[in-house]
Motif scaffolding. Structure first.
Motif, mmCIF file in Angstrom:
data_model
loop_
_atom_site.group_PDB
_atom_site.id
_atom_site.type_symbol
_atom_site.label_atom_id
_atom_site.label_comp_id
_atom_site.label_asym_id
_atom_site.label_seq_id
_atom_site.Cartn_x
_atom_site.Cartn_y
_atom_site.Cartn_z
ATOM 1 N N TRP A 99 -16.447 7.397 -19.771
ATOM 2 C CA TRP A 99 -17.044 6.827 -18.561
ATOM 3 C C TRP A 99 -15.995 6.765 -17.467
ATOM 4 O O TRP A 99 -14.846 6.346 -17.696
ATOM 5 N N LEU A 100 -16.406 7.202 -16.273
ATOM 6 C CA LEU A 100 -15.534 7.196 -15.105
ATOM 7 C C LEU A 100 -16.030 6.152 -14.113
ATOM 8 O O LEU A 100 -17.236 5.911 -13.996
ATOM 9 N N VAL A 101 -15.091 5.554 -13.401
ATOM 10 C CA VAL A 101 -15.436 4.534 -12.407
ATOM 11 C C VAL A 101 -14.916 4.965 -11.042
ATOM 12 O O VAL A 101 -14.050 5.848 -10.925
ATOM 13 N N ASN A 102 -15.444 4.332 -9.999
ATOM 14 C CA ASN A 102 -14.907 4.558 -8.660
ATOM 15 C C ASN A 102 -13.428 4.196 -8.640
ATOM 16 O O ASN A 102 -13.000 3.252 -9.314
ATOM 17 N N ASN A 103 -12.662 4.935 -7.860
ATOM 18 C CA ASN A 103 -11.211 4.762 -7.891
ATOM 19 C C ASN A 103 -10.787 3.393 -7.371
ATOM 20 O O ASN A 103 -11.109 3.023 -6.241
ATOM 21 N N PRO A 104 -10.044 2.640 -8.183
ATOM 22 C CA PRO A 104 -9.503 1.370 -7.708
ATOM 23 C C PRO A 104 -8.306 1.618 -6.791
ATOM 24 O O PRO A 104 -7.796 2.744 -6.692
ATOM 25 N N GLU A 105 -7.838 0.580 -6.138
ATOM 26 C CA GLU A 105 -6.738 0.722 -5.185
ATOM 27 C C GLU A 105 -5.472 1.243 -5.845
ATOM 28 O O GLU A 105 -4.663 1.903 -5.188
ATOM 29 N N HIS A 106 -5.290 0.966 -7.135
ATOM 30 C CA HIS A 106 -4.060 1.409 -7.800
ATOM 31 C C HIS A 106 -4.166 2.836 -8.341
ATOM 32 O O HIS A 106 -3.216 3.331 -8.941
#
Length: 236
Positions: free
Chosen positions: A133-140
């Motif tokens: 599962w992939l998620v939207n890119n976090p700030e880090h």
């Protein structure tokens, strides 16, 4: 299906909390992070969980016991030194068995588990190495890790690509077949190179996870999660 929770890391960026606790036992809104996972796994009917342990690993069975509190059976995979993700999985294979298993990073928080049984069916039907599962890119991690190979695959299971736009971030959640790790030598091994090789060979699929997800890797992110959970508690 069995599950494995990765709990062996040192947690350098969560110091000083992790000077006296393994990272998955750090509290969020009064409860160890790993216990949120165990509650959710029990709720969907998973009854066997493998937890690897290294840094202050003795504290995990002291806190969690054999899992009877959640109606599950916990097995512990002891590592003298943390073996990184793939190395830890390789060592735990005798406990995981021959069937695909769910893998969860012990230092993430999610409001709900993804559709693990649909992903399991995809892995078994297509004879894949894995499904992530992939998620939207976090700030880090603004550059992301992987893209979907075809348009529209963000909503459904699809091929992944090392290149392409937009890129998404690996969530630390996946279904993996033991065969992916069978030929690895024992010892410290990261998951990244193995996962990228499998994606190039079209042996790992994935989809977009859109529910709340937090990589609790720093004190600042832990504070943010605490605030969110406290707000939810006060509203209920």
């Amino acid at each position: 299906m069995k599950a494995m929770i990765l709990a062996a890391g040192r947690g350098e960026r969560l110091r000083p909390l992790t000077d006296t606790l393994p990272k998955p036992l750090v509290h969020a809104n009064g409860k160890p992070l790993i216990e949120y996972h165990l509650e959710k796994l029990a709720k969907i009917g998973i009854t066997e969980v493998v937890i690897n342990q290294a840094w202050l690993g003795h504290m995990l069975p002291e806190q969690l016991g054999n899992g009877e509190r959640w109606g599950i059976e916990i097995h512990y995979s002891q590592e003298n030194e943390a073996l990184e993700t793939a190395g830890g999985i390789k060592k735990a294979l005798p406990l995981l068995g021959d069937e695909p298993f769910l893998l969860l990073n012990g230092d993430i928080y999610i409001d709900q588990l993804p559709d693990v049984f649909s992903a399991l069916t995809t892995v078994e039907t297509e004879n894949l190495d894995g499904f992530i599962w992939l998620v939207n890119n976090p700030e880090h991690n603004l550059k992301g890790d992987f893209a979907f190979a075809s348009k529209g695959s963000t909503k459904h299971a699809g091929d992944l690509s090392l290149n392409g736009q937009p890129c998404f971030t690996y969530s630390g959640m996946g279904i993996f077949s033991p065969k992916m790790f069978a030929d690895l030598p024992q010892g410290s091994q990261p998951l990244g190179p193995l996962l990228r090789q499998s994606i190039v060979q079209a042996q790992t699929f994935g989809c977009h996870f859109t529910h709340f997800w937090c990589d609790v890797g720093t004190i600042e992110r832990l504070k943010m999660l605490n605030h969110r959970l406290l707000s939810q508690t006060s509203k209920s």
